[in-house]
Design a protein around this motif. Sequence first.
Motif, short mmCIF file in Angstrom:
data_model
loop_
_atom_site.label_atom_id
_atom_site.label_comp_id
_atom_site.label_asym_id
_atom_site.label_seq_id
_atom_site.Cartn_x
_atom_site.Cartn_y
_atom_site.Cartn_z
N VAL A 38 0.85 -1.19 0.00
CA VAL A 38 0.00 0.00 0.00
C VAL A 38 0.89 1.24 0.00
O VAL A 38 1.89 1.29 0.72
N PHE A 39 0.53 2.24 -0.81
CA PHE A 39 1.26 3.50 -0.78
C PHE A 39 0.35 4.60 -0.25
O PHE A 39 -0.87 4.55 -0.42
N ASP A 40 0.92 5.59 0.37
CA ASP A 40 0.19 6.68 1.01
C ASP A 40 -0.48 7.56 -0.06
O ASP A 40 0.20 8.23 -0.84
N TYR A 41 -1.80 7.55 -0.07
CA TYR A 41 -2.57 8.28 -1.08
C TYR A 41 -2.25 9.78 -1.05
O TYR A 41 -1.93 10.38 -2.08
N GLN A 42 -2.38 10.38 0.12
CA GLN A 42 -2.20 11.84 0.21
C GLN A 42 -0.77 12.25 -0.14
O GLN A 42 -0.55 13.23 -0.85
N ALA A 43 0.20 11.50 0.38
CA ALA A 43 1.59 11.86 0.12
C ALA A 43 1.90 11.85 -1.38
O ALA A 43 2.63 12.71 -1.88
N TRP A 44 1.31 10.87 -2.09
CA TRP A 44 1.60 10.80 -3.53
C TRP A 44 0.74 11.76 -4.34
O TRP A 44 1.26 12.59 -5.09
N PHE A 45 -0.56 11.68 -4.24
CA PHE A 45 -1.43 12.45 -5.11
C PHE A 45 -1.44 13.94 -4.78
O PHE A 45 -1.77 14.77 -5.63
N ARG A 46 -1.07 14.32 -3.56
CA ARG A 46 -1.07 15.74 -3.21
C ARG A 46 0.33 16.33 -3.12
O ARG A 46 0.52 17.51 -3.34
N GLU A 47 1.31 15.49 -2.77
CA GLU A 47 2.65 16.02 -2.53
C GLU A 47 3.72 15.40 -3.43
O GLU A 47 4.88 15.81 -3.38
N GLN A 48 3.34 14.38 -4.24
CA GLN A 48 4.30 13.69 -5.11
C GLN A 48 5.44 13.05 -4.31
O GLN A 48 6.58 12.98 -4.78
N LEU A 50 6.48 9.46 -2.40
CA LEU A 50 6.08 8.06 -2.38
C LEU A 50 6.44 7.42 -1.04
O LEU A 50 7.61 7.30 -0.69
N ARG A 51 5.42 7.01 -0.31
CA ARG A 51 5.60 6.31 0.96
C ARG A 51 4.93 4.95 0.86
O ARG A 51 3.73 4.85 0.62
N LEU A 52 5.71 3.90 1.07
CA LEU A 52 5.23 2.53 0.90
C LEU A 52 5.10 1.82 2.23
O LEU A 52 5.87 2.07 3.16
N SER A 53 4.15 0.90 2.30
CA SER A 53 4.00 0.09 3.51
C SER A 53 5.12 -0.94 3.64
O SER A 53 5.36 -1.47 4.72
N TYR A 54 5.80 -1.21 2.52
CA TYR A 54 6.86 -2.21 2.51
C TYR A 54 7.80 -1.91 1.36
O TYR A 54 7.37 -1.64 0.24
N VAL A 55 9.10 -1.95 1.63
CA VAL A 55 10.12 -1.77 0.60
C VAL A 55 10.90 -3.07 0.49
O VAL A 55 11.53 -3.51 1.46
N PRO A 56 10.87 -3.74 -0.64
CA PRO A 56 11.53 -5.04 -0.78
C PRO A 56 13.05 -4.93 -0.77
O PRO A 56 13.62 -3.88 -1.09
N GLU A 57 13.70 -6.03 -0.42
CA GLU A 57 15.16 -6.08 -0.41
C GLU A 57 15.72 -6.36 -1.80
O GLU A 57 16.84 -5.98 -2.10
N ARG A 58 14.92 -7.02 -2.63
CA ARG A 58 15.33 -7.30 -4.01
C ARG A 58 14.27 -6.75 -4.95
O ARG A 58 13.15 -6.47 -4.53
N GLU A 59 14.62 -6.58 -6.21
CA GLU A 59 13.65 -6.04 -7.15
C GLU A 59 12.52 -7.02 -7.39
O GLU A 59 12.76 -8.22 -7.61
N ILE A 60 11.29 -6.53 -7.35
CA ILE A 60 10.12 -7.34 -7.61
C ILE A 60 9.28 -6.67 -8.70
O ILE A 60 9.44 -5.48 -8.97
#
Length: 288
Positions: A38-48, A50-60
Amino acid sequence: MTEVILFPSSFLNPREVDEDLAEEYRAARLAGGFETVVFDYQAWFREQRLRLSYVPEREITAVYRGWMMKPEQYAVFYRELLSQKIRLLTTPEMYEKLHLFPRVYPELLPDTARMLTFPLHTEIDVRACLKVFPRFLVKDYVKSVKGSEFPAYFDENCSQEAFNVWMELFYRYRGDLLTGGICIKEFLDLKRYEGRTNEYRVFYVNHEPICISRNSGQEGKVAEPPTELVQRYRKLGSVFYTLDYAELYDGSFMILESGDGSVSGLASGEDAANFYRKLYRVLNQNQI
């Protein structure tokens, strides 16, 4: 392998999924077998930001399911996610082509309504349009303004002055969502069953139609878009997109709209669990 679905958060709670997507979120996890981020709606759509609920250790690789973005915003979104090791299945080029109807329009002929395009905020000559189409509808490169007093179509009874007034209203209604330019599309006579049109939304994934679902509340025994027609448009330059088909008054079918699969809602007749089971199977069939 694609095992992750990316959803926007609730507007009020960045730790919870958007309420309108909660059913899809549950279906993706339980029925589809996907992990979710899940990414933070307000942070992205209003402030550009990107805040994620989880950041992977490898590329997915992930599939985005959420709200529409303009192509330039989606391109930034794609790059920001990639910097945090999440590669979206749909590239910015794919997104733009299927999200902006004029980009894919030439490849859908002759199975879609004829169309003219115009730059934003330029006067459109109504008489010239009516020489091409006896009736036409108005939308921008993405959407119309359905559900308002804006006319469903314009014909010879509309003066240039009246049309200019209606276009001012169109621009106000679309507001910040206004995208690309103006499309003047030939108005199609759609067949109706007990007052309802007969429309279908088809999701294409990896060049296969995975769901062909009723999308206008129609019930009972009604015609379905011909298999040959649906199969004809399996390869339109993207791996995840939708096409909307409708039955015309004469019983034939035409394509009404295209859409990027990331931001196209499930059809009104689609079961979310069924959709995510099929999505997972098609995306990962070579690894199972």
